[in-house]
Design an enzyme around this catalytic site. Structure first.
Site, mmCIF file in Angstrom:
data_model
loop_
_atom_site.group_PDB
_atom_site.id
_atom_site.type_symbol
_atom_site.label_atom_id
_atom_site.label_comp_id
_atom_site.label_asym_id
_atom_site.label_seq_id
_atom_site.Cartn_x
_atom_site.Cartn_y
_atom_site.Cartn_z
ATOM 1 N N LYS A 1 0.883 -1.143 0.125
ATOM 2 C CA LYS A 1 -0.085 -0.033 -0.077
ATOM 3 C C LYS A 1 0.898 1.380 0.054
ATOM 4 C CE LYS A 1 -4.553 -1.344 1.991
ATOM 5 N NZ LYS A 1 -5.424 -1.327 3.002
ATOM 6 N N LYS B 1 -4.853 -10.617 -6.861
ATOM 7 C CA LYS B 1 -6.038 -10.691 -6.147
ATOM 8 C C LYS B 1 -7.413 -9.803 -6.581
ATOM 9 C CE LYS B 1 -6.103 -8.682 -2.283
ATOM 10 N NZ LYS B 1 -5.697 -8.440 -0.601
ATOM 11 N N LYS C 1 -10.654 -4.120 -4.180
ATOM 12 C CA LYS C 1 -11.378 -2.952 -4.411
ATOM 13 C C LYS C 1 -10.695 -1.786 -5.185
ATOM 14 C CE LYS C 1 -13.354 -3.644 0.166
ATOM 15 N NZ LYS C 1 -13.585 -2.854 1.398
HETATM 16 P P1 AMP Z 1 -10.988 -5.968 2.870
HETATM 17 O O1 AMP Z 1 -11.847 -5.787 1.593
HETATM 18 O O2 AMP Z 1 -9.550 -5.571 2.699
HETATM 19 O O3 AMP Z 1 -11.624 -4.899 4.054
HETATM 20 O O4 AMP Z 1 -11.262 -7.451 3.180
HETATM 21 C C1 AMP Z 1 -12.310 -7.839 3.901
HETATM 22 C C2 AMP Z 1 -12.379 -9.436 3.983
HETATM 23 O O5 AMP Z 1 -12.497 -10.035 2.513
HETATM 24 C C3 AMP Z 1 -11.001 -9.724 4.499
HETATM 25 O O6 AMP Z 1 -11.471 -10.919 5.207
HETATM 26 C C4 AMP Z 1 -10.244 -10.222 3.462
HETATM 27 O O7 AMP Z 1 -9.236 -11.135 3.519
HETATM 28 C C5 AMP Z 1 -11.317 -10.820 2.298
HETATM 29 N N1 AMP Z 1 -10.984 -10.470 1.004
HETATM 30 C C6 AMP Z 1 -10.711 -9.700 0.288
HETATM 31 N N2 AMP Z 1 -10.237 -9.743 -0.880
HETATM 32 C C7 AMP Z 1 -10.549 -11.200 -1.018
HETATM 33 C C8 AMP Z 1 -10.291 -12.102 -2.137
HETATM 34 N N3 AMP Z 1 -9.763 -11.569 -3.297
HETATM 35 N N4 AMP Z 1 -10.543 -13.433 -1.938
HETATM 36 C C9 AMP Z 1 -10.949 -13.677 -0.656
HETATM 37 N N5 AMP Z 1 -11.259 -12.934 0.248
HETATM 38 C C10 AMP Z 1 -10.834 -11.598 0.144
#
Ligand code: AMP
Ligand code: TRP
Length: 332
Positions: free
Chosen positions: A111, A194, A197
């Site tokens: 990041k 991955k 967002k």
């Molecule tokens: P975040 O969007 O970073 O706040 O992630 C929220 C939750 O979604 C966390 O538990 C992440 O590990 C999960 N997560 C985010 N992106 C992925 C992805 N591409 N595949 C699986 N889990 C994800």
């Protein structure tokens, strides 16, 4: 039985990776565990946010949790900023966290990019706040996607460091729960990246707010290779895009990847994608509808969050009193 804690950042719409990697598992856990789920808005501000959008996203993510099946009566559902203990415990834990541990965090490196000197202190301290989220409730299990594994290990290390510093067993060492077929959903445009967002292309992800036509367009445009679907899982190892679509299908269908291959081996991707579109729309459309209906009444969402913050606050203040005693601070 243990206590579950997890959270997501209200930074923009949730995508299929968030749903399959985390949210769907939360829904299943509420039958067997005491669950606390949070919209981590303090984490969101580790990078610049528009205040109006942040407030809206916090309500929207709450609506997404409920639309996916989280029951705000059975679970504690709240926004992180509604309970002051998160920031307070984060400070205390940061005084027990060596810099060397934080320097290993790969998410910060990604990041912060090349201009690390310009990155904010909050972004650097992000994993300490995450440890505070979990330890504030003495949570024992934390359901997350695979990308959060390193942060969870740090949370365990910090819990251990605190316990050792005061010769107590104050905090349980939290266990990650990385569950299901799709612990790491990849971008639809590049099977080695991955689904995220922050990807600049909206075609890289399926958002929970996408309508049926958008889902169909994104799946049909998803990158694949010219070969038909293989018979074995080994043959998918060198085909990241094919592997990802099969994984998404399996997770949505709640079946194993091998079963999906057994059904589609030898078929073309164009045909497989049509089936995937039908499946994704069937699974996601009811959730999107529910989310839109909830968003029509933001006052009700605010009431749910306030009630959740009260319930979370009761647990948090008990634990903060204990921490104050151990550290030698006067009681709050
Ligand atoms: P975040 O969007 O970073 O706040 O992630 C929220 C939750 O979604 C966390 O538990 C992440 O590990 C999960 N997560 C985010 N992106 C992925 C992805 N591409 N595949 C699986 N889990 C994800
Ligand atoms: N860092 C997590 C993510 O980006 C979000 C998060 C913050 C979290 N605090 C948490 C997840 C506590 C689990 C437990 O996905």
């Amino acid at each position: 039985m243990g206590r579950i804690f997890s959270g997501m950042q209200p930074t923009s719409q949730l995508h299929l990776g968030n749903y399959l990697g985390a949210l769907r598992n939360w829904v299943a856990l509420q039958d067997s565990h005491e669950c606390i789920f949070c919209a981590v808005d303090l984490h969101a501000i580790t990078v610049p946010q528009d205040p109006v959008a942040l407030r809206r996203n916090t309500r929207e993510i709450t609506a997404a949790y409920i639309a996916a099946g989280i029951d705000p009566e059975r679970c504690v559902l709240f926004a992180q900023s509604g309970v002051t203990g998160h920031s307070e415990l984060s400070w205390i834990l940061s005084c027990h966290t060596p810099l060397g541990w934080l320097n290993r965090m790969t998410q910060f490196k990604e990041k912060a990019g090349k201009h690390r000197e310009n990155a904010g202190l909050g972004l650097y301290a992000y994993p300490v706040l995450m440890a505070a989220d979990i330890l504030l409730y003495k949570a024992t299990h934390v359901p997350v996607g695979e990308d959060q594994k390193q942060h969870l290990e740090l949370s365990r290390d910090i819990a251990g460091a605190f316990n050792r510093a005061y010769s107590v067993e104050c905090f349980p060492l939290p266990e990650p729960l990385i569950l299901g077929e799709a612990t790491r959903v990849m971008s639809l445009r590049d099977g080695t990246k991955k689904m995220s967002k922050s990807d600049s292309s909206d075609y890289s992800r399926i958002n929970l707010t996408d309508d049926a036509d958008t889902i169909a367009l994104k799946v049909r445009k998803a990158k694949t290779d010219p070969e038909p679907l293989p018979e074995t899982l080994e043959a998918l190892e060198t085909r990241p895009e094919a592997d990802n679509l099969v994984t998404i299908y399996a997770a949505l269908a709640e079946e194993g990847r091998a079963e999906i291959l057994a059904r589609f081996a030898g078929r073309q991707f164009s045909e497989f994608k049509n089936q995937l579109v039908d499946l994704a729309v069937a699974r996601l459309a009811p959730m999107t509808d529910r989310m839109n209906r909830l968003m029509a009444d933001p006052g009700e969402i605010d009431r749910i969050l306030r009630r959740g913050a009260e319930r979370a606050g009761e647990i948090a203040s008990r634990h903060m009193a204990e921490v104050h005693d151990l550290v030698g601070l006067l009681r709050p």
